[in-house]
Design a protein around this motif. Structure first.
Motif, PDB file in Angstrom:
ATOM      1  N   VAL A  99      -1.624  -1.254  -4.221  1.00  0.00           N
ATOM      2  CA  VAL A  99      -2.636  -0.207  -4.109  1.00  0.00           C
ATOM      3  C   VAL A  99      -1.913   1.130  -3.970  1.00  0.00           C
ATOM      4  O   VAL A  99      -1.078   1.296  -3.076  1.00  0.00           O
ATOM      5  N   THR A 146       1.944  10.557 -10.058  1.00  0.00           N
ATOM      6  CA  THR A 146       1.250   9.398 -10.613  1.00  0.00           C
ATOM      7  C   THR A 146       1.010   9.582 -12.109  1.00  0.00           C
ATOM      8  O   THR A 146       1.253   8.684 -12.914  1.00  0.00           O
ATOM      9  N   GLU A 206      -0.586  13.351  -7.046  1.00  0.00           N
ATOM     10  CA  GLU A 206      -1.322  13.095  -8.283  1.00  0.00           C
ATOM     11  C   GLU A 206      -0.467  13.422  -9.502  1.00  0.00           C
ATOM     12  O   GLU A 206      -0.503  12.717 -10.509  1.00  0.00           O
ATOM     13  N   THR A 237       0.841  -1.202   0.000  1.00  0.00           N
ATOM     14  CA  THR A 237       0.000   0.000   0.000  1.00  0.00           C
ATOM     15  C   THR A 237       0.869   1.242   0.000  1.00  0.00           C
ATOM     16  O   THR A 237       1.588   1.516   0.967  1.00  0.00           O
ATOM     17  N   SER A 270      -2.641   5.232  -3.641  1.00  0.00           N
ATOM     18  CA  SER A 270      -3.608   6.307  -3.439  1.00  0.00           C
ATOM     19  C   SER A 270      -2.910   7.648  -3.604  1.00  0.00           C
ATOM     20  O   SER A 270      -1.701   7.760  -3.399  1.00  0.00           O
ATOM     21  N   SER A 271      -3.658   8.671  -3.991  1.00  0.00           N
ATOM     22  CA  SER A 271      -3.065   9.993  -4.216  1.00  0.00           C
ATOM     23  C   SER A 271      -3.451  10.954  -3.100  1.00  0.00           C
ATOM     24  O   SER A 271      -4.443  10.754  -2.403  1.00  0.00           O
ATOM     25  N   GLY A 288       1.488   5.561  -1.504  1.00  0.00           N
ATOM     26  CA  GLY A 288       0.834   6.817  -1.838  1.00  0.00           C
ATOM     27  C   GLY A 288       1.698   7.609  -2.800  1.00  0.00           C
ATOM     28  O   GLY A 288       2.896   7.364  -2.934  1.00  0.00           O
TER      29      GLY A 288
END
Length: 302
Positions: free
Chosen positions: A122, A101, A98, A93, A124-125, A95
């Motif tokens: 996984v 990414t 954005e 997991t 996430s941003s 991060g």
């Protein structure tokens, strides 16, 4: 003291709501309420103050929270270590900003997924501030953030460097034009974005006090608003290159101390580095080291 009770306590504290915690934990609210009451009875003091819209953590609960995070994460790491036989597998997991990414991670994530299909990756941003908090509080195993970062609990590694540019509507021909715009607005991500902080500091240096910023949660929305003349923003050059070539925005070079920003990968010093995380970091170093090597001849020729 039951670990499940502690996990329930942490979820309720984070959401400020028994109902939202129940939804996250895939149970019913009555079970959450019962676990919290049992924990409060065992400790002999209240952990939450109830009100019409949810709950607020008491001072006693606030003192518990850091230990709860460490305990639950340590148990998860014990389980992961026991099952980790050296072949990358299980969950990972992470991060990322954005912009990172969108601009950088696609080839890395694609190659990693093909090489290690047994890993449930996984990503996430979020803003730098939010991602740092999530890593510190054990919600993420690591994250790509904008430097510099100064936190005693975090290990950091520079992965690549971005060039930031000021992005404005096509009608803005130079930075001097900004001083002629009344009530200049900034179009930015939510508070905690390091690009936003750099932009506000840079504009202040030009003697511009920007109006209250307009906050958006997506990169496309920010670029679209800037293109329409709503305001200005600060983004990596490569992110807006196509919009600039299409004549949708203008971009403006900035002083080196403002433009140059290192993207760091952060993780906790005391966090367990699983085989999956080790493989991901090794691949990231190789991919971005190769990218830098390819970019070097182009810079020299220029």
């Amino acid at each position: 003291m039951d670990v499940a009770d502690l996990k329930t306590f942490e979820a309720v504290a984070r959401h400020g709501s028994m109902n939202k915690a129940a939804s996250e934990l895939h149970t019913v609210q009555s079970n959450v309420t019962a676990r919290i009451r049992a924990l409060e009875d065992e400790l002999g003091l209240p952990l939450f103050r109830r009100h019409a819209r949810g709950v607020i953590v008491t001072p006693a609960g606030q003192r518990m929270l850091p230990f709860v995070g460490r305990i639950t994460r340590l148990i998860a790491e014990v389980q992961a270590a026991a099952q980790d036989d050296g072949a990358p597998s299980g969950s990972l997991t992470l991060g990322s900003l954005e912009t990172t990414t969108a601009l950088r991670l696609s080839p890395l994530l694609t190659e990693f997924a093909k090489t290690w299909p047994s890993v449930r990756l996984v990503v996430s941003s979020g803003t730098t501030a939010r991602l740092v908090q999530d890593v510190v509080e054990y919600r993420l195993e690591g994250a790509f953030v904008a430097g510099p970062i100064d936190h005693p609990d975090l290990h950091q590694e520079a992965i690549f460097t971005e060039e930031l540019v000021l992005v404005a509507s096509p009608g803005v021909q130079s930075l001097k034009d900004l001083t002629k715009i009344p009530d200049l607005k900034t179009v930015v991500f939510q508070f905690g974005c390091s690009y936003r902080q750099r932009l506000e500091t840079f504009l202040a240096g030009l003697g511009i006090v920007a109006a209250r910023p307009l906050e958006f949660g997506s990169l496309d929305a920010i670029v679209g608003c800037v293109s329409a003349g709503v305001g200005v923003t600060l983004l990596p050059r490569a992110i807006v290159a196509s919009a600039h070539e299409a004549g949708k925005v203008s971009i403006h070079r900035l002083p080196r101390e403002v433009a140059r920003v290192e993207t760091l990968f952060i993780r906790r010093h005391d966090g367990y580095v699983s085989s999956a995380l080790a493989a991901f970091l090794e691949m990231a170093r190789r991919v971005y080291r190769t990218s830098k090597a390819k970019a070097a001849p182009e810079k020299k020729a220029a």
